[in-house]
Design an enzyme around this catalytic site. Structure first.
Site, mmCIF file in Angstrom:
data_model
loop_
_atom_site.group_PDB
_atom_site.id
_atom_site.type_symbol
_atom_site.label_atom_id
_atom_site.label_comp_id
_atom_site.label_asym_id
_atom_site.label_seq_id
_atom_site.Cartn_x
_atom_site.Cartn_y
_atom_site.Cartn_z
ATOM 1 N N GLY A 228 0.808 -1.222 0.000
ATOM 2 C CA GLY A 228 0.000 0.000 0.000
ATOM 3 C C GLY A 228 0.836 1.264 0.000
ATOM 4 O O GLY A 228 2.027 1.230 -0.310
ATOM 5 N N HIS B 226 4.106 1.715 -8.328
ATOM 6 C CA HIS B 226 3.127 0.633 -8.188
ATOM 7 C C HIS B 226 2.131 0.661 -9.354
ATOM 8 O O HIS B 226 1.771 -0.380 -9.898
ATOM 9 C CB HIS B 226 2.329 0.788 -6.885
ATOM 10 C CG HIS B 226 3.128 0.653 -5.634
ATOM 11 N ND1 HIS B 226 3.388 1.711 -4.798
ATOM 12 C CD2 HIS B 226 3.706 -0.431 -5.055
ATOM 13 C CE1 HIS B 226 4.090 1.293 -3.764
ATOM 14 N NE2 HIS B 226 4.305 0.002 -3.894
#
Ligand code: PAF
Length: 284
Positions: free
Chosen positions: A29, A35
């Site tokens: 996260g 990402h």
């Protein structure tokens, strides 16, 4: 985009798409452009892309930042929706590790990765790759992807995962995603958020030292030890505390000799309280 917090929900979703090719991007996260690029890469190869968000207690040492690691699920989901992820799997620690508290390894079934896991980052973070290999193996069992994408920024992690897949016969293709950088050269990382504005400017020095070694290798220098020593001295002088700077073979991170032609230069160092890692591939 579906958000699942339990393995049961995740499996129910995937059972509705039995024929679909599943791509997987595991994360902790606090997502950034690096990402998102991994998700875009997975989207090009798979019909359904699952992204896991799980801050894995098993891969943090006792004095590390597990407690303070940023948990930003709502903002992460917004970014993932925008890049077309299909499922976010965000389990709790109890869901992931039902039989132990995520800390006391004596209660856990763990994966012991090969000896490479004790070098480089594994030397400064004992047990880290046991945690990574264990959680990734569990995630592969839960998601059952055909393809999974890991960032090259965690180069040693990528090698450990490749060994895990090869040696435990996971039926998944592992792809590597390129590191995404700030204009200064600083590799994007969730931990960059710990840096003050001044430190963030200074942090590009790690990248610059790697680039110096790259240029020296391309110019024919082969005294690996001395190249690394100079980089360590440079960083120390600039106020860093260096864990390592090392030159390894690109293929398997073993030690190169003078005849090698494809290297990866890896570094880990602390700036203030923040530990940063980076690497750069060099090929003739
Ligand atoms: O690279 C990471 O973010 C983590 O190490 C991973 C692969 C998600 C396992 O927790």
């Amino acid at each position: 985009m579906q958000v699942c917090h339990s393995v049961r929900e995740l499996r129910a979703f995937l059972a509705h798409h039995p024929q679909a090719k599943v791509g997987f991007v595991p994360t902790m996260g606090n997502l950034h452009a690096g990402h998102c690029q991994l998700v875009t890469q997975a989207k090009q190869l798979a019909e359904i892309v699952v992204v896991s968000i799980f801050v894995n207690p098993l891969q943090f040492g006792v004095n590390e930042d597990f407690g303070s690691y940023p948990r930003t699920l709502a903002a992460d989901c917004e970014q993932l929706e925008a890049v077309g992820a299909d499922v976010v799997f965000a389990p709790t620690v109890t869901e992931m590790y039902p039989d132990f508290d995520g800390q006391d390894l004596r209660q856990a079934v763990v994966i012991q990765p090969p000896a490479l896991a004790n070098e480089l980052c594994g030397a400064s973070r004992p047990g880290h790759f046991v945690g990574v290999a264990t959680v990734v193996a569990k995630l592969f069992n839960m998601v059952q992807p055909q393809v999974a994408v890991f960032g090259k920024k965690d180069y040693q992690q990528l090698m450990v995962i490749r060994a895990l897949v090869r040696q435990l016969n996971f039926n998944v293709e592992i792809l590597a995603g390129e590191t995404v950088r700030e204009p200064s050269g600083l590799a994007m990382s969730s931990r960059n958020g710990y840096l003050s504005a001044t430190e963030k400017t200074q942090a590009a020095q790690l990248y610059q030292q790697l680039q110096r070694i790259k240029q020296a290798l391309l110019a024919g220098q082969r005294d690996y030890a001395s190249l690394c020593k100079q980089a360590v001295a440079g960083l120390n002088q600039q106020g860093w505390q260096v864990d390592y700077v090392d030159i390894r073979r690109q293929t398997d991170l073993t030690l190169p000799d003078a005849n090698d032609q494809a290297w990866v230069v890896l570094a880990a160092a602390r700036l203030g309280g923040t530990r940063l890692i980076d690497n750069c591939e060099v090929s003739l």
